[in-house]
Design an enzyme around this catalytic site. Structure first.
Site, short mmCIF file in Angstrom:
data_model
loop_
_atom_site.label_atom_id
_atom_site.label_comp_id
_atom_site.label_asym_id
_atom_site.label_seq_id
_atom_site.Cartn_x
_atom_site.Cartn_y
_atom_site.Cartn_z
N PHE A 1 0.89 9.29 -0.49
CA PHE A 1 1.12 8.82 1.06
C PHE A 1 1.27 7.27 1.13
O PHE A 1 1.94 6.77 2.04
CB PHE A 1 0.05 9.50 2.02
CG PHE A 1 -1.25 9.24 1.47
CD1 PHE A 1 -2.04 7.92 1.64
CD2 PHE A 1 -2.17 10.20 0.84
CE1 PHE A 1 -3.24 7.71 1.42
CE2 PHE A 1 -3.39 10.10 0.55
CZ PHE A 1 -3.84 8.88 0.67
N GLY B 1 4.74 5.34 1.86
CA GLY B 1 5.22 5.19 3.22
C GLY B 1 4.19 4.80 4.26
O GLY B 1 4.86 4.67 5.32
N HIS B 2 3.17 4.67 4.11
CA HIS B 2 2.19 4.49 5.14
C HIS B 2 1.16 3.20 4.57
O HIS B 2 -0.11 3.55 4.28
CB HIS B 2 1.27 5.73 5.16
CG HIS B 2 0.41 5.84 6.57
ND1 HIS B 2 -0.99 5.50 6.63
CD2 HIS B 2 0.88 6.20 7.96
CE1 HIS B 2 -1.13 5.43 8.10
NE2 HIS B 2 -0.20 6.02 8.73
N PHE B 3 1.37 2.24 4.74
CA PHE B 3 2.43 1.48 4.98
C PHE B 3 2.97 0.64 3.90
O PHE B 3 2.15 0.01 3.22
CB PHE B 3 2.38 0.74 6.08
CG PHE B 3 1.94 1.51 7.63
CD1 PHE B 3 3.06 2.23 8.38
CD2 PHE B 3 0.71 1.59 7.80
CE1 PHE B 3 2.61 2.85 9.33
CE2 PHE B 3 0.13 2.14 9.23
CZ PHE B 3 1.58 2.85 9.82
N VAL C 1 -2.53 2.13 3.92
CA VAL C 1 -3.61 2.44 4.78
C VAL C 1 -3.64 3.96 4.75
O VAL C 1 -2.60 4.64 5.02
CB VAL C 1 -3.39 2.24 6.37
CG1 VAL C 1 -4.50 2.76 7.29
CG2 VAL C 1 -3.37 0.47 6.38
#
Length: 157
Positions: free
Chosen positions: A49, A52-54, A59
């Site tokens: 994850f 893409g986050h971020f 985070v």
């Protein structure tokens, strides 16, 4: 005081239906079956994850913090059912029914170790209210309550 249980990653995988990349609990300890327990989620930069986050500031998404706490709840619930080779606790793991008064107060980033706590509360039929908390060191990252269900027909197993 009751005998408290511990579960390593292999035992957790045997108890839960979750698999990578959605298995978000590395260890459970001080588990009082059907009542309470603690767990650990080691947060690493290689978590999928984070791509893409971020990208500019990694985070851990709040929904995954909640999921890691819910998986601890499933272990606490499942620990009261013996592993008899027929699926045991994994056949009984239900679903997240509600999230109540969840407050996020600290970002969770790569390198953090989440310390998770859960205490089962009032039961309403197949639903149970659970107090949950996730912290990094002495700082609370998330705190609130969950309503969880047991899988329909679990008592027939």
């Amino acid at each position: 005081m009751p005998d408290l249980l511990s579960f390593d990653a292999d035992r957790i995988r045997a108890m839960l239906p979750h698999r990578w990349p959605m298995l978000l609990l590395d260890r459970a300890f001080d588990v009082d079956p059907g009542r309470s327990g603690s767990g650990i989620k080691n947060v690493t930069v290689s978590e999928p994850f984070f791509a893409g986050h971020f990208p500019a500031q990694s985070v851990m998404p709040g929904v995954l913090l909640i999921e890691s706490m819910a998986q601890l709840v499933a272990v606490i619930y499942g620990a009261q059912h013996p592993q008899d080779g027929s699926g045991g606790a994994a056949e009984r793991v239900g679903y997240l029914g509600a999230i109540r008064q969840m407050k996020f107060s600290r970002l969770v980033v790569p390198g953090d170790q989440l310390l998770l706590h859960a205490r089962l509360g009032t039961k309403f039929g197949a639903l149970t209210e659970v107090s949950v908390r996730a912290s990094v060191g002495s700082e609370i990252a998330a705190k609130g309550s969950l309503i969880v269900s047991e899988r329909p027909g679990a008592d027939a197993a």
